[in-house]
Design an enzyme around this catalytic site. Structure first.
Site, PDB file in Angstrom:
ATOM      1  N   TYR A 199      54.981  53.583 -15.978  1.00 23.09           N
ATOM      2  CA  TYR A 199      54.467  54.334 -15.832  1.00 23.09           C
ATOM      3  C   TYR A 199      54.225  55.281 -16.257  1.00 23.09           C
ATOM      4  CZ  TYR A 199      51.882  57.515 -11.886  1.00 23.09           C
ATOM      5  OH  TYR A 199      50.879  58.207 -11.993  1.00 23.09           O
ATOM      6  N   ASP A 202      37.475  45.022  -7.390  1.00 21.14           N
ATOM      7  CA  ASP A 202      38.529  45.396  -7.956  1.00 21.14           C
ATOM      8  C   ASP A 202      38.895  45.168  -9.223  1.00 21.14           C
ATOM      9  OD1 ASP A 202      41.019  44.030  -9.436  1.00 21.14           O
ATOM     10  OD2 ASP A 202      41.432  41.912  -7.857  1.00 21.14           O
ATOM     11  N   LYS A 225      50.334  56.076 -18.496  1.00 21.61           N
ATOM     12  CA  LYS A 225      49.384  57.361 -18.307  1.00 21.61           C
ATOM     13  C   LYS A 225      49.454  58.283 -20.105  1.00 21.61           C
ATOM     14  CE  LYS A 225      48.947  57.499 -13.851  1.00 21.61           C
ATOM     15  NZ  LYS A 225      47.360  56.922 -12.967  1.00 21.61           N
ATOM     16  N   SER A 232      48.699  61.941 -14.978  1.00 22.65           N
ATOM     17  CA  SER A 232      49.386  63.017 -14.151  1.00 22.65           C
ATOM     18  C   SER A 232      50.320  63.678 -15.022  1.00 22.65           C
ATOM     19  CB  SER A 232      50.609  61.413 -14.114  1.00 22.65           C
ATOM     20  OG  SER A 232      51.689  61.954 -13.680  1.00 22.65           O
TER      21      SER A 232
END
Length: 287
Positions: free
Chosen positions: A152, A60, A156, A139
């Site tokens: 998000y 994890d 990134k 990304s």
């Protein structure tokens, strides 16, 4: 081709699943990590363990002990760790204001702190070896902040900063730290999208509150029309592993749909950043 010992996170689906299978097929020893290997991911774990050269390890990325235990297992069995691919992550979409502090913490804990925990656990072994490769999956949203996925993008952007700094810090130690910047691909990540929990703010945005859903529909149409292949990202991972040490680019764009503007940005920034490091007496770090 030299066989490597490779740790890949988030191998229960998407890029991680494809990368694990692709690396193993080339004879590399792959430690495929994921959560809940005896529960919801049991079938995926079983399928991977049936492939030659793959061992599944429970891990994890939000749990430091889980990470150190997993890496200790690899070192005990193999005596080394050559490659880390930080792939596990959470995608998020929605009106930015609807994400609470807890919502943002959850995203950053997986997408930023998770890779950082793994890097810190792996680096001592790589420094001892004088060799290693860390690939962080970023990304194109780590270069440009697209509206309605701001949390998000934030994660990134952080991965970009983390990786770029380390890229120069560890190069002299024989360790390459690099990024892959995928565009949008039809993987399971879109089925596990995080949204903001404070829906009370949405009314104040009027019709704008409907845009994230419209974007989702547009992405689905794009996937249907263009069919971008997620295997391209796995192939890029394999190529970076096979590239000689010190020759790996800091950023690799994998975006058959909109990749050209990211490539242009990367080229321009690299050029100017080279001037910056030179001005500050760090030209030797450019390689």
């Amino acid at each position: 081709m030299e066989q490597k010992v490779i740790l890949i996170t988030g191998t229960n689906s998407g890029f991680g699943w494809l990368a694990a299978n692709s690396c193993a097929a080339l004879g590399h020893t792959v430690y495929a990590t994921m959560r809940d290997t005896k529960g919801r991911n049991a079938e995926k774990a079983k399928a991977l363990t049936q492939q030659a050269n793959i061992q599944v390890v429970e891990m994890d990325v939000t749990d430091g002990k889980s990470i150190t235990d997993a890496i200790a297992t690899i070192i005990k069995k193999e005596g080394r760790i050559d490659v880390v691919v930080n792939n596990a992550g959470i995608y998020a979409v929605g009106i930015a204001e609807s994400f609470t502090e807890e919502d943002l913490d959850n995203i950053l804990n997986v997408d930023v702190a998770g890779p950082w925990r793994i890097i810190r656990a792996a680096l001592p072994h790589m420094r001892t070896q004088g060799d290693g490769l860390i690939i962080n999956i970023s990304s194109v949203a780590g270069r440009f902040s697209f509206p309605f996925q701001t949390p998000y993008n934030t994660a990134k952007f952080a991965i970009e900063g983390l990786t770029e700094g380390l890229h120069y810090e560890t190069k002299q130690l024989g360790i390459d730290v690099v990024l892959i910047q995928p565009g949008a691909f039809p993987t399971e990540i879109f089925g596990k999208t995080a949204t903001g929990s404070d829906t009370s703010v949405l009314e104040g945005y009027g019709d704008l509150a409907k845009v994230p859903e419209q974007i989702g529909a547009g992405i689905s149409q794009m996937f249907e029309a263009l069919k971008p292949d997620p295997q391209l990202v796995a192939d890029a991972i394999v190529k970076l592993i096979d590239t000689p040490k010190g020759k790996r680019p800091l950023r690799t764009v994998v975006d058959p749909v909109t990749g050209s503007f990211s490539e242009i940005a990367n080229t321009k920034v690299k050029e100017q950043f080279g001037h910056f490091l030179t001005a500050f007496g760090m030209k030797e770090m450019l390689g």
